[in-house]
Design an enzyme around this catalytic site. Structure first.
Site, PDB file in Angstrom:
ATOM      1  N   GLY A  11      20.032   4.070   9.628  1.00 37.78           N
ATOM      2  CA  GLY A  11      19.817   5.151  11.285  1.00 37.78           C
ATOM      3  C   GLY A  11      19.062   4.471  12.300  1.00 37.78           C
ATOM      4  N   ASP A  32      22.944   3.545   2.892  1.00 38.88           N
ATOM      5  CA  ASP A  32      23.667   4.503   4.086  1.00 38.88           C
ATOM      6  C   ASP A  32      25.023   4.098   3.864  1.00 38.88           C
ATOM      7  OD1 ASP A  32      24.104   4.855   7.275  1.00 38.88           O
ATOM      8  OD2 ASP A  32      22.383   4.668   7.123  1.00 38.88           O
ATOM      9  N   ASP A  57      26.502   7.243  -0.372  1.00 41.56           N
ATOM     10  CA  ASP A  57      26.431   8.443   0.564  1.00 41.56           C
ATOM     11  C   ASP A  57      25.775   9.063  -0.611  1.00 41.56           C
ATOM     12  OD1 ASP A  57      26.946  11.117   0.619  1.00 41.56           O
ATOM     13  OD2 ASP A  57      28.867  11.484   1.573  1.00 41.56           O
ATOM     14  N   ALA A 115      12.520  13.735   4.266  1.00 40.90           N
ATOM     15  CA  ALA A 115      12.413  14.062   6.357  1.00 40.90           C
ATOM     16  C   ALA A 115      12.622  14.719   6.852  1.00 40.90           C
ATOM     17  CB  ALA A 115      13.373  12.357   6.803  1.00 40.90           C
ATOM     18  N   TYR A 146      21.675  22.113   9.627  1.00 37.93           N
ATOM     19  CA  TYR A 146      20.901  21.766   9.482  1.00 37.93           C
ATOM     20  C   TYR A 146      19.621  21.579   9.383  1.00 37.93           C
ATOM     21  CZ  TYR A 146      17.721  17.253  11.439  1.00 37.93           C
ATOM     22  OH  TYR A 146      16.555  15.909  11.184  1.00 37.93           O
TER      23      TYR A 146
END
Ligand code: UDP
Length: 322
Positions: A11, A32, A57, A115, A146
């Site tokens: 990413g 990823d 995943d 993160a 999110y």
């Protein structure tokens, strides 16, 4: 040699982190599932013996052979257009994925940095946002998938720290930009630059009075690097306090690109935060960190990157999930 696992390695932020830790002499294991990431962001690393990659995943059980000193958990859709299109995966990677990686950190006796995001503050009533503010989040709104995944992520990370003694770090990332952002990820900066390059009008959502504070990626990576190596387990804001309205930002992009289109107004998306600016007192005190790169300089570098994209990539308006 220290060995680090970076999830979300393909990413935007993950790939810059891979570069940074490779240049610091680490052995880097990237992971990823490539749903929003792109291998082209890390293909320059594949020839290195110190770099390896797992297509996996992290919401499913994570197995990494060998020792690990550090884990950086950066796997997650992170733009509103992505997490609205894959809401369940977003919830899973922030919750189940984080749980798996905390378990891995515990087994490997590795330090883990997760993160998190300014989205934990929601549409904030405190301005600028400091780490002691608990936020104003709508759990059942469009951003809830999110925001709440990231809030859960912080909670389970603190629980592993408190109850299992795992060495944990939490970074709250504010709006960040730079090379390797997807031009079509729907976020305001690539949206505006893409529109300017294609000769389209710039789409301002709402009246453009909402604010954001944009941090150049190199500054952010430096802050994350320092936080990982610090001994501080509570959340730390990392972002650039230089705040601007979206209307002014559109003007800056038009000036930067020399485009002579106009701006057009569209309805403001639901629960779109009205203002956002990090209070970085804690990062200054604990990490001795503050941003070095001005928006003018950062935008210049980012625009130069977007101009290197092929016409095909620049015109790829249809998002991959639509
Ligand atoms: N925005 C906009 N035009 C666009 C895309 C976004 O005016 O084409 C606005 C959006 O409504 C928000 C701000 O720009 O107020 C930043 O949006 P972004 O999706 O980049 O990230 P957010 O900070 O909202 O997560």
């Amino acid at each position: 040699m220290k060995r680090i696992l970076i999830t979300g390695a393909a990413g935007f932020l993950g790939s810059h982190l891979c570069d940074r830790f490779i240049s610091e002499g680490y052995e880097v294991v990237g992971m990823d599932n490539l749903i929003t990431g792109d291998l082209k962001n890390i293909e320059h690393l594949f020839h290195l013996e110190r770099f390896s990659f797992f297509h996996h995943d992290v919401s499913k059980f994570v197995h990494v052979p060998g020792e690990l000193d550090y884990i950086l958990h950066f796997a997650s859709p992170a733009s509103p257009i992505d997490y609205l299109k894959i809401p369940i995966q977003t919830l899973k990677v922030g919750s189940l994925g984080t749980h798996n990686l905390l378990g891995l950190a515990k087994n490997k006796k590795a330090r883990i940095l997760v993160a998190s995001t300014s989205e934990v503050y929601g549409d904030p009533h405190v301005h600028p946002q400091n780490e002691d503010y608990w936020g104003n989040v709508n759990p059942v709104g469009p951003r809830g998938v999110y925001d709440e995944a990231k809030r859960f992520q912080e909670a389970i990370t603190m629980a592993y720290h408190t109850y299992h003694g795992v060495e944990t770090r939490i970074v709250r990332i504010f709006n960040t930009y730079g090379p390797r952002m997807r031009l079509n990820d729907g976020r305001v900066l690539p949206a505006f630059i893409g529109q300017a390059i294609r000769g389209e009008d710039l789409t301002i959502f709402g009246d453009g009075s909402q604010t954001r504070s944009f941090c150049y990626v190199d500054d952010l990576i430096e802050g994350i690097y320092r936080l990982l190596l610090s001994d501080y387990a509570y959340p730390v804001n990392v972002g650039n306090p230089d705040e601007i309205t979206i209307g002014e930002f559109a003007e800056e992009i038009l000036k930067l690109t020399g485009a002579n289109q106009k701006v057009v107004y569209h309805p403001l998306p639901k629960d779109d935060p009205k203002q956002r600016q990090p209070d970085i007192t804690r990062a200054r005190e604990i990490l001795g960190w503050e941003p070095q790169i001005s928006r003018a300089e950062g935008l210049k570098r980012t625009y130069a990157y977007f101009k290197t994209l092929s016409p095909e990539e620049i015109n790829k308006r249809e998002h991959r999930f639509s």
